[in-house]
Scaffold this motif. Structure first.
Motif, mmCIF file in Angstrom:
data_model
loop_
_atom_site.group_PDB
_atom_site.id
_atom_site.type_symbol
_atom_site.label_atom_id
_atom_site.label_comp_id
_atom_site.label_asym_id
_atom_site.label_seq_id
_atom_site.Cartn_x
_atom_site.Cartn_y
_atom_site.Cartn_z
ATOM 1 N N ILE A 217 0.841 -1.206 0.000
ATOM 2 C CA ILE A 217 0.000 0.000 0.000
ATOM 3 C C ILE A 217 0.870 1.247 0.000
ATOM 4 N N ASN A 218 1.933 1.249 0.810
ATOM 5 C CA ASN A 218 2.831 2.408 0.868
ATOM 6 C C ASN A 218 3.589 2.593 -0.445
ATOM 7 N N VAL A 219 3.947 1.479 -1.097
ATOM 8 C CA VAL A 219 4.623 1.584 -2.394
ATOM 9 C C VAL A 219 3.686 2.200 -3.433
ATOM 10 N N MET A 220 2.405 1.811 -3.383
ATOM 11 C CA MET A 220 1.450 2.400 -4.316
ATOM 12 C C MET A 220 1.206 3.876 -3.999
ATOM 13 N N LYS A 221 1.227 4.237 -2.712
ATOM 14 C CA LYS A 221 1.138 5.658 -2.346
ATOM 15 C C LYS A 221 2.328 6.433 -2.925
ATOM 16 N N GLY A 222 3.518 5.829 -2.828
ATOM 17 C CA GLY A 222 4.701 6.477 -3.409
ATOM 18 C C GLY A 222 4.583 6.652 -4.905
ATOM 19 N N LEU A 223 3.984 5.665 -5.582
ATOM 20 C CA LEU A 223 3.801 5.783 -7.032
ATOM 21 C C LEU A 223 2.867 6.939 -7.374
ATOM 22 N N TYR A 238 9.401 4.954 -0.311
ATOM 23 C CA TYR A 238 10.137 3.802 -0.853
ATOM 24 C C TYR A 238 11.286 3.399 0.072
ATOM 25 N N SER A 239 12.020 4.388 0.562
ATOM 26 C CA SER A 239 13.176 4.095 1.423
ATOM 27 C C SER A 239 12.733 3.449 2.732
ATOM 28 N N THR A 240 11.579 3.884 3.268
ATOM 29 C CA THR A 240 11.067 3.284 4.504
ATOM 30 C C THR A 240 10.706 1.819 4.299
ATOM 31 N N VAL A 241 10.067 1.510 3.171
ATOM 32 C CA VAL A 241 9.690 0.125 2.877
ATOM 33 C C VAL A 241 10.939 -0.746 2.751
ATOM 34 N N LEU A 242 11.956 -0.254 2.061
ATOM 35 C CA LEU A 242 13.185 -1.042 1.896
ATOM 36 C C LEU A 242 13.945 -1.192 3.212
ATOM 37 N N ALA A 246 9.660 -5.248 5.247
ATOM 38 C CA ALA A 246 8.465 -5.909 5.760
ATOM 39 C C ALA A 246 7.683 -6.617 4.661
ATOM 40 N N GLY A 247 7.718 -6.108 3.453
ATOM 41 C CA GLY A 247 6.925 -6.680 2.371
ATOM 42 C C GLY A 247 7.601 -7.883 1.738
ATOM 43 N N ASP A 248 6.925 -8.447 0.751
ATOM 44 C CA ASP A 248 7.503 -9.577 0.022
ATOM 45 C C ASP A 248 8.549 -9.081 -0.970
ATOM 46 N N ASN A 249 9.190 -10.029 -1.650
ATOM 47 C CA ASN A 249 10.282 -9.668 -2.557
ATOM 48 C C ASN A 249 9.808 -8.843 -3.741
ATOM 49 N N GLN A 250 8.588 -9.121 -4.232
ATOM 50 C CA GLN A 250 8.069 -8.355 -5.365
ATOM 51 C C GLN A 250 7.874 -6.888 -4.994
ATOM 52 N N THR A 251 7.340 -6.659 -3.793
ATOM 53 C CA THR A 251 7.127 -5.282 -3.335
ATOM 54 C C THR A 251 8.450 -4.539 -3.195
ATOM 55 N N LEU A 252 9.459 -5.199 -2.630
ATOM 56 C CA LEU A 252 10.770 -4.557 -2.468
ATOM 57 C C LEU A 252 11.411 -4.273 -3.822
ATOM 58 N N ALA A 253 11.209 -5.184 -4.790
ATOM 59 C CA ALA A 253 11.783 -4.971 -6.118
ATOM 60 C C ALA A 253 11.148 -3.770 -6.807
ATOM 61 N N VAL A 254 9.820 -3.635 -6.671
ATOM 62 C CA VAL A 254 9.133 -2.489 -7.283
ATOM 63 C C VAL A 254 9.589 -1.184 -6.641
ATOM 64 N N ILE A 277 18.634 -5.498 -5.789
ATOM 65 C CA ILE A 277 17.421 -5.988 -5.127
ATOM 66 C C ILE A 277 16.374 -6.403 -6.156
ATOM 67 N N ALA A 278 16.313 -5.681 -7.269
ATOM 68 C CA ALA A 278 15.247 -5.892 -8.252
ATOM 69 C C ALA A 278 15.586 -6.923 -9.317
ATOM 70 N N THR A 279 16.806 -7.447 -9.331
ATOM 71 C CA THR A 279 17.210 -8.329 -10.439
ATOM 72 C C THR A 279 17.556 -9.743 -9.992
ATOM 73 N N THR A 280 17.145 -10.153 -8.803
ATOM 74 C CA THR A 280 17.389 -11.538 -8.382
ATOM 75 C C THR A 280 16.440 -12.484 -9.122
ATOM 76 N N ASP A 281 16.854 -13.719 -9.286
ATOM 77 C CA ASP A 281 16.068 -14.694 -10.052
ATOM 78 C C ASP A 281 14.742 -15.023 -9.369
ATOM 79 N N THR A 282 14.754 -15.102 -8.053
ATOM 80 C CA THR A 282 13.509 -15.425 -7.346
ATOM 81 C C THR A 282 12.466 -14.329 -7.514
ATOM 82 N N VAL A 283 12.915 -13.089 -7.614
ATOM 83 C CA VAL A 283 11.982 -11.973 -7.795
ATOM 84 C C VAL A 283 11.463 -11.937 -9.224
#
Length: 647
Positions: A217-223, A238-242, A246-254, A277-283
């Motif tokens: 939700i906070n990432v979408m607010k930042g967008l 964005y910096s607070t989320v990172l 707290a979020g999943d890997n997809q949220t941190l990558a975005v 952070i955004a280019t790992t294979d699992t993400v």
């Protein structure tokens, strides 16, 4: 201790399963299978435990290798295992063999969502929401909202929003995502605030879960803030989320990718850290294709900003192979940097991308290479701007440069007709543009075409005086009698009685060099004014009396005026200088020489004596005074010391 019976083991397995302790139930199931490997109940319990423990690969292997299990219609379980292993096409094949049921449809909708076939997924969820009523209704509506929002955001297709409730924080979040995809940022921000409040209320007793659910939700607010231009506030979110992680890997990558977008060509070290952070294979396996393309494109731009041009070429080719629509733009940018405009144009055309920015870049490169008509044709393909007045003006200018004024005038006529038929503009705006088209024709020596356009304009708007005046001017250039006829259509002007027309004509003047208005006067008035100036006598200026010296002696000039002031009889020194020597003054005059004074005083001599004494005598050369030897301004160089002193 006595060994437990099979019945006791199953009782314990059932209890552990109800408590969710599947990791403790699995050893008991294996114990039962050791006693009876063909026990179907035990095999089914094993499959359930493996699925609950997220061991889908082992579960699928057990179902396919065991002869007894392979005969059972476990289509849904096998399809789920394939879905979790990202083998989506095989999972669809398994589900096609299964009997229709709500759980089969739900899994099929999830597979279509994973394949980014959002329209098909939304269609299945609509049917499920309509025909099914159970405890999973909120989850189905949430998935339906997610499918609609993703279709609008990632597929760029207009999707009709279904009236989904906003009773949970997840539903509010997905509804906000849809609003962002349609450009309604204000509505999205309101929905995100409501989603945050509902989330905090639902998980008020679990702080860790609250932070985890608030992260997207906070990432979408930042967008939303980023799209509104508030990059500073967005960066803080964005910096607070990172920082909290707290979020999943997809949220941190975005969040990391959006920080890279804000940084642009600044703070490169931080951008490189965020890129990891955004280019790992699992993400990457859990992100949509458009999201991974965006991250790869930003990675390529980061290499471009750091002048790693070989990396840019390599990554852009990989993007092009992956089907990224913006990959050709990177190659073209490198070629433009090397002033290879034709090669850059070729690279963009071979990419065959229909992205708006790519088409605009093609038009710009065509203009740079001198293909003005082709540039105008490329702009016509950009449907979002091709029907706007500013773009029409630009395309007319390009057509003028490429094909001449005739083709440009024809294009303006056709474009004006399209604007008139679109119904988006008022008659006043259309008539104003038609008048500008007529002026364009006149400016490029096409009065016949201008007259034709103006006749059509006056047929629609007979009261347009500007068009009528311009029509008279147009006809005057090639058909004077017709111009006189049209001039008769001009309305009469009511002139007030208190206005003197002759005075107005006289008042038409010429601007002087300093911007003043000089009135042009009749000849008689000019002559009279000249006579008056000649008759007037100039006033005589009074001569001012010259100022006399302050120390002028009455009765004539001062007889001691040739003597230095310090040596005059009436000179009085100041108190501080009275005791000093008197021998100061001009060189050679140490005291008053009466003979020299009498010789120089002309006041008592007759005029003839003065004239005789003033006659020039033969000059005798005198040697020049000796000049002192000039010393050199350069100081003498001191001898270098042979060595430095040592202790």
């Amino acid at each position: 201790m006595a060994e437990k019976t099979v019945e006791q083991l199953f009782t314990q397995i059932k209890k552990l399963g109800q408590d969710g302790l599947h990791h403790k139930a699995l050893p008991l199931v294996i114990e039962v299978l050791k006693r009876n490997p063909k026990d179907m109940d035990a095999l089914k319990c094993k499959i359930v435990c493996l699925l609950k423990l997220d061991k889908c690969k082992e579960a699928y292997h057990t179902m396919t290798t065991d002869k007894e299990l392979s005969k059972l219609p476990m289509w849904h379980e096998r399809a789920y295992c394939l879905y979790r292993q990202n083998k989506l096409e095989e999972a669809i094949t398994e589900l096609n063999n299964a009997e229709p049921s709500p759980k089969v449809d739900e899994l099929l909708a999830q597979i279509y969502y994973k394949l980014e076939n959002y329209e098909e997924a939304a269609s299945i969820y609509k049917t499920l929401v309509k025909n099914t009523m159970d405890s999973y209704t909120n989850e189905r509506e949430t998935n339906l909202a997610a499918a609609l929002a993703s279709s609008s955001a990632f597929k760029s297709k207009p999707v009709k929003w279904v009236g989904v409730r906003e009773s949970t924080y997840e539903l509010c979040y997905n509804s906000a995502c849809y609003s962002v995809s349609t450009g309604d940022i204000d509505a999205a921000q309101q929905k995100l605030e409501k989603s945050s409040e509902l989330c905090k209320k639902e998980f008020e007793d679990d702080e860790a879960e609250t932070k985890s659910e608030l992260a997207p939700i906070n990432v979408m607010k930042g967008l939303c803030l980023q799209k509104s231009g508030n990059n500073k506030e967005a960066l803080e979110l964005y910096s607070t989320v990172l920082k909290e992680k707290a979020g999943d890997n997809q949220t941190l990558a975005v969040a990391a990718n959006n920080i890279i977008c804000i940084n642009k060509d600044q703070n490169m070290f931080d951008s490189k850290k965020k890129l990891k952070i955004a280019t790992t294979d699992t993400v990457r396996s859990k992100l949509a294709a458009s999201q991974t393309n965006s991250i790869d494109f930003n990675s390529c731009l980061l290499s471009f900003y750091t002048n790693q041009l070989e990396q840019v070429k390599k990554k852009s080719l990989q993007l092009q192979e992956a089907g990224s629509p913006l990959a050709p733009l990177l190659l073209a940018t490198l070629l433009v940097r090397e002033k290879k405009f034709e090669d850059a144009l070729k690279a963009l055309q071979e990419g065959s991308s229909q992205e708006e920015i790519v088409q605009l870049s093609i038009a710009e490169l065509m203009k740079k290479t001198g293909s003005y008509c082709d540039s105008a044709d490329a702009l016509k393909k950009v449907l979002t701007i091709s029907k706007k007045p500013g773009a029409i003006s630009l395309m007319a200018s390009l057509t003028l440069l490429g094909a001449g004024p005739g083709a440009a005038a024809d294009y303006l006529d056709s474009a004006l007709e399209e604007l008139r038929n679109s119904g988006k503009y008022t008659n006043e705006e259309i008539n104003g543009w038609a008048l500008q088209c007529a002026k364009f024709c006149l400016a490029h020596d096409m009065p016949e075409k201008a007259a034709q356009n103006l006749e059509n304009l006056l047929a629609r708007d007979p009261s347009n005086i500007k068009a009528l005046a311009l029509l008279i001017r147009s006809y005057s250039l090639f058909d004077a009698p017709r111009a006189h006829e049209v001039a008769l259509r001009l309305p009469d002007i009511d002139i007030p009685a208190d206005i003197d027309l002759q005075q107005l004509e006289i008042g038409v003047g010429v601007t002087s060099g300093r911007g003043l208005r000089k009135v042009i006067q009749p000849e008689e008035e000019k002559i009279n004014e000249a006579n008056r100036r000649f008759e007037t006598k100039e006033k005589k200026r009074k001569k001012k009396k010259g100022k006399l010296p302050k120390e002028l002696v009455e009765g004539g000039p001062d007889p001691e005026r040739w003597i230095p002031r310090q040596e005059r009889s009436y000179y009085r020194r100041k108190k501080r200088n009275r005791n000093e020597a008197i021998g100061k003054g001009s060189q050679g005059l140490s005291s008053v020489n009466k003979a020299a004074e009498a010789a120089l005083d002309m006041s008592d001599k007759p005029k003839k004596v003065i004239e005789e004494e003033s006659k020039p005598t033969k000059a005798t050369p005198t040697p020049p005074p000796p000049q002192p030897k000039q010393q050199s301004s350069k100081p003498k160089s001191k001898g270098k010391k042979k060595g430095k002193g040592k202790w």
